[in-house]
Write a protein that holds these residues in place. Sequence first.
Motif, PDB file in Angstrom:
ATOM      1  N   SER A   1       0.862  -1.127  -0.062  1.00 19.72           N
ATOM      2  CA  SER A   1       0.069  -0.028  -0.094  1.00 19.72           C
ATOM      3  C   SER A   1       0.937   1.225  -0.147  1.00 19.72           C
ATOM      4  O   SER A   1       2.157   1.138   0.178  1.00 19.72           O
ATOM      5  N   ALA A   2       0.265   2.389  -0.436  1.00 23.93           N
ATOM      6  CA  ALA A   2       1.056   3.499  -0.559  1.00 23.93           C
ATOM      7  C   ALA A   2       0.964   4.361   0.907  1.00 23.93           C
ATOM      8  O   ALA A   2       0.166   4.210   1.817  1.00 23.93           O
ATOM      9  N   ASN A   3       1.898   5.148   1.285  1.00 24.15           N
ATOM     10  CA  ASN A   3       2.064   6.261   2.267  1.00 24.15           C
ATOM     11  C   ASN A   3       0.949   7.183   2.269  1.00 24.15           C
ATOM     12  O   ASN A   3       0.350   7.388   1.098  1.00 24.15           O
ATOM     13  N   GLY A   4       0.303   7.137   3.405  1.00 23.84           N
ATOM     14  CA  GLY A   4      -1.258   7.754   3.490  1.00 23.84           C
ATOM     15  C   GLY A   4      -2.338   6.609   3.626  1.00 23.84           C
ATOM     16  O   GLY A   4      -3.348   7.060   3.909  1.00 23.84           O
ATOM     17  N   GLU A   5      -1.925   5.292   3.344  1.00 14.64           N
ATOM     18  CA  GLU A   5      -2.884   4.422   3.510  1.00 14.64           C
ATOM     19  C   GLU A   5      -3.470   4.470   5.111  1.00 14.64           C
ATOM     20  O   GLU A   5      -2.409   4.744   5.978  1.00 14.64           O
ATOM     21  N   PHE A   6      -4.603   4.266   5.379  1.00 12.15           N
ATOM     22  CA  PHE A   6      -5.012   4.462   6.857  1.00 12.15           C
ATOM     23  C   PHE A   6      -6.282   3.448   7.131  1.00 12.15           C
ATOM     24  O   PHE A   6      -6.729   2.854   6.296  1.00 12.15           O
ATOM     25  N   GLY A   7      -6.732   3.454   8.306  1.00 14.60           N
ATOM     26  CA  GLY A   7      -7.498   2.505   8.985  1.00 14.60           C
ATOM     27  C   GLY A   7      -7.386   1.951  10.207  1.00 14.60           C
ATOM     28  O   GLY A   7      -6.431   2.759  10.862  1.00 14.60           O
ATOM     29  N   TRP A   8      -7.949   0.918  10.615  1.00 10.58           N
ATOM     30  CA  TRP A   8      -7.634   0.243  12.026  1.00 10.58           C
ATOM     31  C   TRP A   8      -8.194  -1.238  11.979  1.00 10.58           C
ATOM     32  O   TRP A   8      -8.329  -1.489  10.998  1.00 10.58           O
ATOM     33  N   ASP A   9      -8.059  -1.608  12.918  1.00 11.96           N
ATOM     34  CA  ASP A   9      -8.432  -3.208  13.129  1.00 11.96           C
ATOM     35  C   ASP A   9      -9.384  -3.402  14.529  1.00 11.96           C
ATOM     36  O   ASP A   9      -9.740  -2.375  15.050  1.00 11.96           O
ATOM     37  N   GLY A  10      -9.654  -4.734  15.011  1.00 10.04           N
ATOM     38  CA  GLY A  10     -10.558  -4.786  15.820  1.00 10.04           C
ATOM     39  C   GLY A  10     -10.110  -5.827  16.715  1.00 10.04           C
ATOM     40  O   GLY A  10      -9.612  -6.937  16.110  1.00 10.04           O
ATOM     41  N   ALA A  11     -10.587  -6.110  17.748  1.00 10.58           N
ATOM     42  CA  ALA A  11     -10.184  -7.099  18.860  1.00 10.58           C
ATOM     43  C   ALA A  11     -10.176  -8.679  18.284  1.00 10.58           C
ATOM     44  O   ALA A  11      -9.549  -9.511  18.655  1.00 10.58           O
ATOM     45  N   ARG A  12     -11.340  -8.988  17.775  1.00 13.28           N
ATOM     46  CA  ARG A  12     -11.627 -10.305  17.254  1.00 13.28           C
ATOM     47  C   ARG A  12     -11.140 -10.402  16.008  1.00 13.28           C
ATOM     48  O   ARG A  12     -11.301 -11.363  15.118  1.00 13.28           O
ATOM     49  N   GLY A  13     -10.276  -9.568  15.100  1.00  7.00           N
ATOM     50  CA  GLY A  13      -9.643  -9.621  13.950  1.00  7.00           C
ATOM     51  C   GLY A  13      -9.939  -8.853  12.622  1.00  7.00           C
ATOM     52  O   GLY A  13      -9.466  -9.117  11.790  1.00  7.00           O
ATOM     53  N   CYS A  14     -11.147  -7.750  12.827  1.00  3.06           N
ATOM     54  CA  CYS A  14     -11.585  -7.198  11.740  1.00  3.06           C
ATOM     55  C   CYS A  14     -10.359  -6.091  11.109  1.00  3.06           C
ATOM     56  O   CYS A  14      -9.610  -5.749  12.339  1.00  3.06           O
ATOM     57  N   TYR A  15     -10.244  -5.933   9.999  1.00  2.00           N
ATOM     58  CA  TYR A  15      -9.013  -4.918   9.365  1.00  2.00           C
ATOM     59  C   TYR A  15      -9.500  -4.196   8.492  1.00  2.00           C
ATOM     60  O   TYR A  15     -10.061  -4.937   7.326  1.00  2.00           O
ATOM     61  N   VAL A  16      -9.263  -3.061   8.354  1.00  2.00           N
ATOM     62  CA  VAL A  16      -9.661  -2.144   7.160  1.00  2.00           C
ATOM     63  C   VAL A  16      -8.552  -1.359   6.729  1.00  2.00           C
ATOM     64  O   VAL A  16      -7.440  -0.865   7.535  1.00  2.00           O
ATOM     65  N   VAL A  17      -8.335  -1.437   5.265  1.00  2.00           N
ATOM     66  CA  VAL A  17      -7.376  -0.557   4.531  1.00  2.00           C
ATOM     67  C   VAL A  17      -7.896   0.239   3.706  1.00  2.00           C
ATOM     68  O   VAL A  17      -8.834  -0.191   2.977  1.00  2.00           O
ATOM     69  N   ILE A  18      -7.636   1.639   3.722  1.00  2.25           N
ATOM     70  CA  ILE A  18      -8.279   2.533   3.128  1.00  2.25           C
ATOM     71  C   ILE A  18      -6.927   3.414   2.486  1.00  2.25           C
ATOM     72  O   ILE A  18      -6.393   4.117   3.076  1.00  2.25           O
ATOM     73  N   ASP A  19      -7.097   3.269   0.826  1.00  2.84           N
ATOM     74  CA  ASP A  19      -5.683   3.924   0.296  1.00  2.84           C
ATOM     75  C   ASP A  19      -6.157   4.886  -0.790  1.00  2.84           C
ATOM     76  O   ASP A  19      -6.169   4.212  -1.952  1.00  2.84           O
ATOM     77  N   PRO A  20      -6.500   5.918  -0.467  1.00  6.64           N
ATOM     78  CA  PRO A  20      -6.908   6.824  -1.562  1.00  6.64           C
ATOM     79  C   PRO A  20      -5.838   7.211  -2.803  1.00  6.64           C
ATOM     80  O   PRO A  20      -6.221   7.149  -3.769  1.00  6.64           O
ATOM     81  N   GLU A  21      -4.497   6.928  -2.455  1.00  9.13           N
ATOM     82  CA  GLU A  21      -3.593   7.311  -3.656  1.00  9.13           C
ATOM     83  C   GLU A  21      -3.723   6.146  -4.487  1.00  9.13           C
ATOM     84  O   GLU A  21      -3.702   6.062  -5.776  1.00  9.13           O
ATOM     85  N   ALA A  22      -3.686   4.763  -3.910  1.00 12.50           N
ATOM     86  CA  ALA A  22      -3.869   3.479  -4.816  1.00 12.50           C
ATOM     87  C   ALA A  22      -5.259   3.202  -5.288  1.00 12.50           C
ATOM     88  O   ALA A  22      -5.447   2.276  -6.232  1.00 12.50           O
ATOM     89  N   GLU A  23      -6.139   4.051  -4.658  1.00 11.49           N
ATOM     90  CA  GLU A  23      -7.490   3.849  -4.876  1.00 11.49           C
ATOM     91  C   GLU A  23      -7.945   2.337  -4.468  1.00 11.49           C
ATOM     92  O   GLU A  23      -8.816   1.741  -5.264  1.00 11.49           O
ATOM     93  N   VAL A  24      -7.530   1.661  -3.408  1.00  8.15           N
ATOM     94  CA  VAL A  24      -7.750   0.368  -2.921  1.00  8.15           C
ATOM     95  C   VAL A  24      -8.334   0.519  -1.648  1.00  8.15           C
ATOM     96  O   VAL A  24      -8.018   1.187  -0.611  1.00  8.15           O
ATOM     97  N   THR A  25      -9.629   0.007  -1.502  1.00  7.06           N
ATOM     98  CA  THR A  25     -10.586  -0.287  -0.108  1.00  7.06           C
ATOM     99  C   THR A  25     -10.421  -1.817   0.167  1.00  7.06           C
ATOM    100  O   THR A  25     -11.028  -2.453  -0.844  1.00  7.06           O
ATOM    101  N   LEU A  26     -10.183  -2.279   1.171  1.00 10.00           N
ATOM    102  CA  LEU A  26     -10.097  -3.599   1.603  1.00 10.00           C
ATOM    103  C   LEU A  26     -10.587  -3.871   3.128  1.00 10.00           C
ATOM    104  O   LEU A  26     -10.308  -2.934   3.934  1.00 10.00           O
TER     105      LEU A  26
END
Length: 381
Positions: free
Chosen positions: A329-354
């Motif tokens: 992912s590119a610098n500036g990608e952001f997000g967070w995660d959760g205690a039972r394993g959820c995980y979000v990737v938000i990358d405006p530069e690469a236009e990727v959301t996961l």
Amino acid sequence: MNFAKLTAYLDTFYNEKNIPGTGVAMYYKHQPVYEHYTGFSDVESQVPFSGDSIFRLYSATKVVTCTALLQLFEQGKFKLTDPLYEYIPEYKHMLVRHTLPDGTEELRPAQNPITIEHLFTMTAGIESYTTDAVRRVVAESNGEGSTLAVIKAVAQEPLAFEPGSHFKYTICHDVLGALLEVITGQTLGQYLQDNIFDPLGMKNTSFQLKDESRFCKLYNHFNAQTHTAESIGESFLLQPGRAYENGGGGLFSTVPDYILFAETLCNYGLAPNGERILRPETVNAMRSPRLSPIAQQDFERFGGPSKYGYSYGLGVRTLVNRENNNSLSANGEFGWDGARGCYVVIDPEAEVTLFYAQQENGSPWYTWHGTVRNYAYASIW
């Protein structure tokens, strides 16, 4: 695009990682390109994990809560530099714990007020709602313990450090939820419904479980070989009282719901359905690193290898050195995660959301989040 390797990797999680079920969704260039589910939401009854499965987001809730507060920031309802006590007066005269050379503790008046930015960045020094004062408030309300009442009671506890001086991952975003209630006159849940969930079409996301028949079982230390767990049920205190809406970790959601929210942030606040919930400059402010050098060291100790290369912004991790994380992912990608394993990737530069979801307590999910991310990126190139 070829997602075969990502799919094959995810399909190993049940047997090789002891994860009952997983779900993954992905957008690329603001179009949905991938959605995959494997395993079970209920192993005993062989109910597949699916897009209908409802699970707890735990700390992935924080990104939603911070987005809601940033909507109010855009409206001029507060400034990041505002002292918290201007909205919740109980926080005006705070004490700070100081450890003396002989190991004893001394309480001293705080030299600086807690600001709203300190809450966003986990640098306020506020620690926990497991205090005697909170228990009294909950008992006096016959177990209700509303969000604002609990957070007011938390103010009776000394701070861990001088506001702004360190990073410590605590209930700061729960306090933001109470702040929202003061500013808007609404409950946190009702505000989120009106201003985020309904506009985006998130039909299954709320602080109340909407359909228990679709709720993933809360497995603790699941064993795929025996198809059993050490226990099944909640293992985190998310609600000190029945009426408490936990802005730091209390939302229920689904994979299709949360990927809509995450994709909206990836497109600088513009949702797939055309609704705008934040301005582009606000999204950029959210993902800008905010920590002092000392607080950054605290964050790195807290996060460990999974957070290498990241700093912390307004309620989100933000990538500042991709080489340190072996990240695609590119610098500036952001997000967070959760205690039972959820995980979000938000990358405006690469236009990727996961968005990756699982619901198992005990697994070292933080060790494979980066691998899921990199397989996903490699799939679209």
